[in-house]
Design a protein around this motif. Structure first.
Motif, PDB file in Angstrom:
ATOM      1  N   GLU A 188       5.815 -68.844  57.404  1.00  0.00           N
ATOM      2  CA  GLU A 188       6.110 -68.880  58.831  1.00  0.00           C
ATOM      3  C   GLU A 188       7.483 -68.261  59.064  1.00  0.00           C
ATOM      4  O   GLU A 188       8.377 -68.392  58.227  1.00  0.00           O
ATOM      5  CB  GLU A 188       6.125 -70.351  59.289  1.00  0.00           C
ATOM      6  N   GLU A 189       7.630 -67.557  60.183  1.00  0.00           N
ATOM      7  CA  GLU A 189       8.961 -67.090  60.555  1.00  0.00           C
ATOM      8  C   GLU A 189       9.264 -67.612  61.940  1.00  0.00           C
ATOM      9  O   GLU A 189       8.539 -67.332  62.892  1.00  0.00           O
ATOM     10  CB  GLU A 189       9.036 -65.557  60.504  1.00  0.00           C
ATOM     11  N   LEU A 190      10.319 -68.412  62.068  1.00  0.00           N
ATOM     12  CA  LEU A 190      10.670 -69.007  63.354  1.00  0.00           C
ATOM     13  C   LEU A 190      11.852 -68.254  63.943  1.00  0.00           C
ATOM     14  O   LEU A 190      12.752 -67.842  63.226  1.00  0.00           O
ATOM     15  CB  LEU A 190      11.048 -70.477  63.163  1.00  0.00           C
ATOM     16  N   LYS A 191      11.825 -68.106  65.284  1.00  0.00           N
ATOM     17  CA  LYS A 191      12.901 -67.382  65.963  1.00  0.00           C
ATOM     18  C   LYS A 191      13.424 -68.179  67.135  1.00  0.00           C
ATOM     19  O   LYS A 191      12.686 -68.966  67.721  1.00  0.00           O
ATOM     20  CB  LYS A 191      12.346 -66.069  66.545  1.00  0.00           C
ATOM     21  N   GLY A 192      14.659 -67.927  67.493  1.00  0.00           N
ATOM     22  CA  GLY A 192      15.256 -68.439  68.736  1.00  0.00           C
ATOM     23  C   GLY A 192      14.983 -69.904  68.990  1.00  0.00           C
ATOM     24  O   GLY A 192      15.287 -70.760  68.167  1.00  0.00           O
ATOM     25  N   GLU A 193      14.332 -70.170  70.138  1.00  0.00           N
ATOM     26  CA  GLU A 193      14.123 -71.549  70.559  1.00  0.00           C
ATOM     27  C   GLU A 193      13.229 -72.324  69.592  1.00  0.00           C
ATOM     28  O   GLU A 193      13.278 -73.538  69.521  1.00  0.00           O
ATOM     29  CB  GLU A 193      13.477 -71.576  71.957  1.00  0.00           C
ATOM     30  N   ALA A 194      12.393 -71.597  68.885  1.00  0.00           N
ATOM     31  CA  ALA A 194      11.439 -72.273  67.994  1.00  0.00           C
ATOM     32  C   ALA A 194      12.112 -72.892  66.788  1.00  0.00           C
ATOM     33  O   ALA A 194      11.496 -73.654  66.045  1.00  0.00           O
ATOM     34  CB  ALA A 194      10.362 -71.290  67.546  1.00  0.00           C
ATOM     35  N   ILE A 195      13.390 -72.542  66.554  1.00  0.00           N
ATOM     36  CA  ILE A 195      14.069 -73.072  65.371  1.00  0.00           C
ATOM     37  C   ILE A 195      14.501 -74.508  65.616  1.00  0.00           C
ATOM     38  O   ILE A 195      15.476 -74.772  66.327  1.00  0.00           O
ATOM     39  CB  ILE A 195      15.297 -72.205  64.999  1.00  0.00           C
ATOM     40  N   GLU A 196      13.741 -75.424  65.121  1.00  0.00           N
ATOM     41  CA  GLU A 196      14.022 -76.844  65.254  1.00  0.00           C
ATOM     42  C   GLU A 196      13.712 -77.474  63.910  1.00  0.00           C
ATOM     43  O   GLU A 196      12.817 -77.015  63.194  1.00  0.00           O
ATOM     44  CB  GLU A 196      13.064 -77.486  66.283  1.00  0.00           C
ATOM     45  N   VAL A 197      14.429 -78.554  63.571  1.00  0.00           N
ATOM     46  CA  VAL A 197      14.126 -79.250  62.313  1.00  0.00           C
ATOM     47  C   VAL A 197      12.662 -79.657  62.295  1.00  0.00           C
ATOM     48  O   VAL A 197      11.965 -79.503  61.290  1.00  0.00           O
ATOM     49  CB  VAL A 197      15.043 -80.482  62.147  1.00  0.00           C
ATOM     50  N   SER A 198      12.169 -80.130  63.444  1.00  0.00           N
ATOM     51  CA  SER A 198      10.792 -80.627  63.472  1.00  0.00           C
ATOM     52  C   SER A 198       9.792 -79.509  63.217  1.00  0.00           C
ATOM     53  O   SER A 198       8.806 -79.704  62.504  1.00  0.00           O
ATOM     54  CB  SER A 198      10.512 -81.295  64.809  1.00  0.00           C
ATOM     55  N   SER A 199      10.062 -78.310  63.770  1.00  0.00           N
ATOM     56  CA  SER A 199       9.096 -77.237  63.566  1.00  0.00           C
ATOM     57  C   SER A 199       9.127 -76.745  62.124  1.00  0.00           C
ATOM     58  O   SER A 199       8.099 -76.364  61.560  1.00  0.00           O
ATOM     59  CB  SER A 199       9.344 -76.082  64.558  1.00  0.00           C
ATOM     60  N   ILE A 200      10.314 -76.747  61.511  1.00  0.00           N
ATOM     61  CA  ILE A 200      10.391 -76.344  60.106  1.00  0.00           C
ATOM     62  C   ILE A 200       9.633 -77.347  59.233  1.00  0.00           C
ATOM     63  O   ILE A 200       8.833 -76.987  58.373  1.00  0.00           O
ATOM     64  CB  ILE A 200      11.859 -76.243  59.642  1.00  0.00           C
ATOM     65  N   LEU A 201       9.862 -78.631  59.503  1.00  0.00           N
ATOM     66  CA  LEU A 201       9.164 -79.668  58.740  1.00  0.00           C
ATOM     67  C   LEU A 201       7.657 -79.514  58.884  1.00  0.00           C
ATOM     68  O   LEU A 201       6.911 -79.620  57.903  1.00  0.00           O
ATOM     69  CB  LEU A 201       9.581 -81.059  59.232  1.00  0.00           C
ATOM     70  N   ALA A 202       7.227 -79.254  60.122  1.00  0.00           N
ATOM     71  CA  ALA A 202       5.790 -79.120  60.354  1.00  0.00           C
ATOM     72  C   ALA A 202       5.233 -77.958  59.546  1.00  0.00           C
ATOM     73  O   ALA A 202       4.155 -78.048  58.946  1.00  0.00           O
ATOM     74  CB  ALA A 202       5.518 -78.922  61.838  1.00  0.00           C
ATOM     75  N   ALA A 203       6.008 -76.851  59.496  1.00  0.00           N
ATOM     76  CA  ALA A 203       5.533 -75.682  58.756  1.00  0.00           C
ATOM     77  C   ALA A 203       5.469 -75.972  57.256  1.00  0.00           C
ATOM     78  O   ALA A 203       4.557 -75.512  56.556  1.00  0.00           O
ATOM     79  CB  ALA A 203       6.449 -74.491  59.021  1.00  0.00           C
ATOM     80  N   ILE A 204       6.433 -76.737  56.753  1.00  0.00           N
ATOM     81  CA  ILE A 204       6.424 -77.047  55.317  1.00  0.00           C
ATOM     82  C   ILE A 204       5.256 -77.965  54.981  1.00  0.00           C
ATOM     83  O   ILE A 204       4.590 -77.811  53.955  1.00  0.00           O
ATOM     84  CB  ILE A 204       7.753 -77.728  54.904  1.00  0.00           C
ATOM     85  N   ALA A 205       4.993 -78.925  55.860  1.00  0.00           N
ATOM     86  CA  ALA A 205       3.986 -79.935  55.548  1.00  0.00           C
ATOM     87  C   ALA A 205       2.576 -79.484  55.893  1.00  0.00           C
ATOM     88  O   ALA A 205       1.608 -80.079  55.445  1.00  0.00           O
ATOM     89  CB  ALA A 205       4.306 -81.229  56.282  1.00  0.00           C
ATOM     90  N   ALA A 206       2.464 -78.425  56.728  1.00  0.00           N
ATOM     91  CA  ALA A 206       1.163 -78.026  57.255  1.00  0.00           C
ATOM     92  C   ALA A 206       0.137 -77.815  56.162  1.00  0.00           C
ATOM     93  O   ALA A 206       0.461 -77.358  55.081  1.00  0.00           O
ATOM     94  CB  ALA A 206       1.317 -76.747  58.078  1.00  0.00           C
ATOM     95  N   ASP A 207      -1.060 -78.155  56.462  1.00  0.00           N
ATOM     96  CA  ASP A 207      -2.309 -77.850  55.729  1.00  0.00           C
ATOM     97  C   ASP A 207      -2.389 -78.368  54.291  1.00  0.00           C
ATOM     98  O   ASP A 207      -3.477 -78.447  53.737  1.00  0.00           O
ATOM     99  CB  ASP A 207      -2.667 -76.369  55.806  1.00  0.00           C
ATOM    100  N   SER A 208      -1.282 -78.754  53.680  1.00  0.00           N
ATOM    101  CA  SER A 208      -1.453 -79.353  52.358  1.00  0.00           C
ATOM    102  C   SER A 208      -1.712 -80.847  52.494  1.00  0.00           C
ATOM    103  O   SER A 208      -2.134 -81.500  51.551  1.00  0.00           O
ATOM    104  CB  SER A 208      -0.220 -79.106  51.477  1.00  0.00           C
TER     105      SER A 208
END
Lengths: 516, 341
Positions: free
Chosen positions: A488-508
């Motif tokens: 995942e590549e997050l930009k600008g407003e999308a950069i949040e701890v929660s969104s990063i965590l979600a991307a790391i935890a996703a689908d596994s």
């Protein structure tokens, strides 16, 4: 797995650690950590690099002396002074690098120092018979007369475990035992672990494979920066919460100044990578690094962050894709190529890969610049002094003495000197791998400030960090990695701890539910 | 498995070399020549047995040549000048050697110094002391000396298996049993495999180190006594450079210089190969005896290269199933996680 739904209090505490502290210089490697292991419990000890896992293990096994705190084994306080003391007390450790003797037979490894003898002669047959019987108990049917080195790492691990347990270990610490095993071997190891847990042995399992943690463990304890974050029953702990415990602070705390969000296109591209990757190392990725921009690399330990950094710098050779500057393909096969292009790389292992501890601060700072100029154009002593003093002042390196051996400086100041080494070469791109690792809090904020300043001066930066708050604070873009892939590549407003965590935890996440 | 391969190669070189020599000089293939070869190299075989222990444990002992020199001088002086009975003199000199070896082992362990440096100091020390005792060659005329040199078992074909050759064979057998069949022997291999791991497994590394160097020095002392029988004299310049011949014999015999692998029988074969080259040169008569050194040098190169090659092969085959680095490991969610019960 022994019944994970039973409350932990129902199991008698086998190993009970209270308020354990250990400092190295000014760095608190362990700060009042509690840890409780029950009989027959498999307990995961988790945390990123530098969280304090290995320090905790080394204090418990007597490699390091503790500064404060108590360790009780079955109610009796113990203070092992050496690994042998710990083994005698009943705590055995099996490291990722198996500590056995590859040149001896499996049987000799199991019984070294306590072989059955008659009239001083080792009864080889009897020893082999016993070794075979012992290993059959662990589901291994092998020729115990062959040298240990002729067997796979999994067999070596089980041999080490068998020896430890046979020496009446009650607590077994497994430090990253699965890191070099394939799936089938992991299954064998897990069934051995379950069998031992059923016999009442307490097992501490250190690993960064979360799926394995969910598959085998009853409880989990998370450390971060030397502090206890929490101990939970694994059954009550969703994966997202576990990752949050490992990486991020509570979301409420993460109010932060965001990096100035200019549109990306306004910035000049410094270098771009297309389908860049190496088999078995990092899956091919696309990445553009621009001047005046910080790109953060986020992910768990072992997700491919450092590997990406090494490819970008040329420390590792890519086998697919290409790197271009201004549309022209560039050669990036060695660190020399990277340095020649104006790239700089501050590795994570500061002590082993970064500083040259016995050289002075001055010598360390001018190292990369001198290497770039070549041996036949030495920097004069006056130039060296000038450069060293300029960066010591600019980065506020303390003490401001260029002639002090760098090994005597604190971690934060070593890190600044390393930064100075690359800044002196006026680089275009700087790759920082965990720049704030093992640095005390004050210096931590300063390094972050420096990263932003450098970026404002037009440098392109690629920064790896396990501290998501930190990444969110200074990154213009964040690339999230999982399982050696850029997901995942997050930009600008999308950069949040929660969104990063979600991307790391996703689908596994679904995978573990199936397993447990 | 690898160890036996090395010994097999050494044995093959010995047999093939001997066959070649015998083709050119048929007289070489006689019990007389073979028995002489054993007698001439008796002291070398004994000291090499001790060196085998040291090298397998990951160390080296450069002092053995000097210890042989010291022993011959001390024995000769004790018997001839001080009037001490021969067997009492032997006992005294062996006790001195044991103390010397124990001191070196202690220094190596306690101060964590490289054995190379410590035994190099020991080499100078022992040689210096023997010069201090006497700078001249002292003939030994005690009756036991002539009795021993007259004693021999007659072999078919006219060979004489002398007392010192028998002594070497007995000592080699004892050493082989000690190395291969006892806890002490297993610990020697363990030390050479990994000192740190051996200590972690609860083996007393310090006392082991002391005993290994004691054993080496005592065997060097025995070799010195045998040497004094061989030459019927004591001389402070005897056995100069023998430590290097010894190391060469041990390495040609398949013992790894890095430790952890080797055998006494291999060392014996290594000694025989050196003796065979010397015998060939004697038979030829036109070659300078220094060709022994050149041939030994070439053989050493070949054997070290061979060992490296074998090790590399073994490493490759042992890594294949395991997967060398965590880097190669795919995270597990790729495969369905079915937990076996």
């Amino acid at each position: 797995m022994s019944d994970p739904s039973a409350p932990p209090a129902a199991r008698p505490a086998l190993l009970d650690i209270r308020g354990l502290s250990k400092s190295f210089g000014t760095l608190k490697a362990l700060d009042g950590v509690d840890f409780t292991l029950g009989e027959g419990e498999i307990h995961a000890l988790l945390g990123e690099n530098g969280a304090g896992k290995s320090t905790l293990i080394k204090v418990v096994t007597g490699v390091f002396a503790r500064d404060a705190g108590t360790v009780r084994l079955a109610g009796r306080e113990i203070a092992p002074r050496s690994a042998k003391d710990a083994v005698d007390a009943g705590i055995a450790t099996v490291y990722q690098e198996v500590n056995l003797l590859p040149n001896l037979s499996v049987a000799q490894n199991l019984y070294l120092g306590r072989q059955p003898t008659r009239f001083g002669v080792v009864r080889e047959g009897e020893m082999k018979r016993r070794a075979r019987a012992l290993l059959l108990d662990y589901g291994l049917d092998i020729d115990v007369g062959a040298p240990l080195s002729s067997y796979s790492v999994a067999v070596q691990h089980i041999t080490a475990i068998a020896r430890a347990v046979d020496l009446s270990a009650r607590v077994l610490i497994l430090d990253e035992p699965t890191a070099s095993l394939d799936r089938h071997e992991v299954e064998i190891l897990f069934s051995v672990m379950r069998k031992l847990a059923d016999r009442g042995i307490g097992i501490v399992f250190v690993s960064h494979f979360l799926d394995q943690v969910y598959e085998i463990c009853d409880r989990v304890t998370v450390l971060r920066n030397g502090r206890l974050i929490g101990s939970r029953d694994i059954a009550d702990l969703p994966r997202l919460d576990l990752i949050r415990m490992m990486l991020g602070r509570e979301l409420a705390e993460t109010t932060h100044e965001r990096a100035a969000s200019q549109p990306d296109t306004a910035r000049e591209v410094c270098v771009s990578f297309k389908g860049f990757g190496k088999q078995g190392y990092v899956a091919p990725f696309d990445l553009e690094l621009r001047r005046g921009e910080v790109v953060g690399l986020a992910g768990l330990l072992g997700s491919g962050r450092t590997e990406t950094a090494r490819l970008v710098f040329g420390a590792e050779r890519a086998d697919s894709g290409e790197a271009t500057i201004d549309g022209k393909a560039i050669k990036l096969n060695s660190p020399r190529d990277g340095a020649g292009l104006g790239f700089g790389y501050c590795p994570e292992e500061r002590k082993t890969e970064g500083i040259v501890a016995d050289l002075t601060v001055r010598e360390n700072i001018v190292l990369a610049l001198q290497a770039r100029r070549g041996l036949h154009r030495p920097l004069s002593r006056r130039e060296q002094d000038e450069i060293a003093m300029r960066y010591i002042r600019m980065l506020d390196i303390r003490p401001p003495d260029p002639e002090r051996p760098i090994g005597l400086l604190s971690g934060g100041n070593q890190q600044k000197a390393l930064l100075a080494r690359w800044l002196a070469t006026s680089p275009k791109l700087l790759v920082l791998d965990e720049p704030t690792r093992g640095i005390d809090v004050g210096a931590h904020a300063e390094i972050i400030r420096l990263v932003r300043e450098l970026c404002d001066q037009g440098l392109a930066l690629l920064v790896i960090s396990s501290e998501l708050d930190e990444i969110v604070t200074y990154s213009n873009r964040v690339v999230v990695l999982r399982d050696r892939e850029h997901v995942e590549e997050l930009k600008g407003e999308a950069i949040e701890v929660s969104s990063i965590l979600a991307a790391i935890a996703a689908d596994s996440a679904p995978a573990h539910e199936a397993a447990s | 498995m690898k160890a036996s391969t090395s010994v097999a190669i050494t044995a093959f070189v010995l047999v093939a070399g001997f066959a070649l020599c015998a083709l050119q000089f048929p007289n070489i293939a006689s019990t007389r020549v073979v028995a002489n070869l054993l007698t001439d190299n008796a002291f070398l075989g004994i000291v090499a047995a001790g060196m085998t222990f040291v090298i397998i444990s990951g160390g080296i002992d450069l002092s053995v040549g000097s210890v042989i020199g010291f022993t011959t001088v001390f024995t000769a002086l004790a018997i001839e000048r001080w009037g001490i009975p021969p067997f009492a003199a032997f006992a005294m000199v062996l006790v001195l050697c044991a103390l010397f070896g124990a001191a070196m082992g202690t220094v190596i362990h306690v101060f964590e110094l490289p054995p190379f440096i410590v035994t190099l100091a020991g080499m100078f020390l022992a040689r210096g002391v023997s010069f201090l005792l006497s700078t001249e060659s002292i003939p030994i005329t005690a009756p036991i000396y002539s009795a021993v040199s007259d004693f021999a078992i007659r072999l078919p074909g006219g060979g004489r298996l002398t007392a010192i050759a028998i002594a070497m064979l007995v000592i080699l057998v004892v050493c082989a049993l000690l190395l291969h069949l006892t806890r002490f022997g297993a610990n020697v291999y363990a030390l050479g495999g990994s000192r740190a791991a051996t200590a972690l497994m609860g083996i007393p590394v310090g006392p082991m180190t002391v005993r290994i160097y004691m054993l080496s020095s005592v065997l060097a002392g025995l070799a010195g006594i045998v040497f004094s029988f061989y030459t019927a004299a004591g001389y402070s310049l005897s056995a100069v450079g023998v430590e290097l011949d010894t190391i060469a014999a041990v390495v040609i015999g398949g013992t790894l210089l890095t430790g952890g692998q080797g055998s006494v029988i291999g060392t014996f074969l290594g000694v025989l190969i050196q003796g065979m080259i010397q015998t060939y040169i004697n038979f030829d008569g036109t070659l300078s005896s220094w060709w022994t050194k050149i041939a030994t040098g070439v053989l050493l190169f070949v054997f070290i290269a061979l060992q490296q090659g074998l090790m590399a092969l073994a490493r490759r085959s042992s890594l294949k199933p395991a997967g060398a680095k965590p880097v190669d490991v795919k995270p597990v969610e790729a495969t369905p996680a079915g937990a076996p019960t």
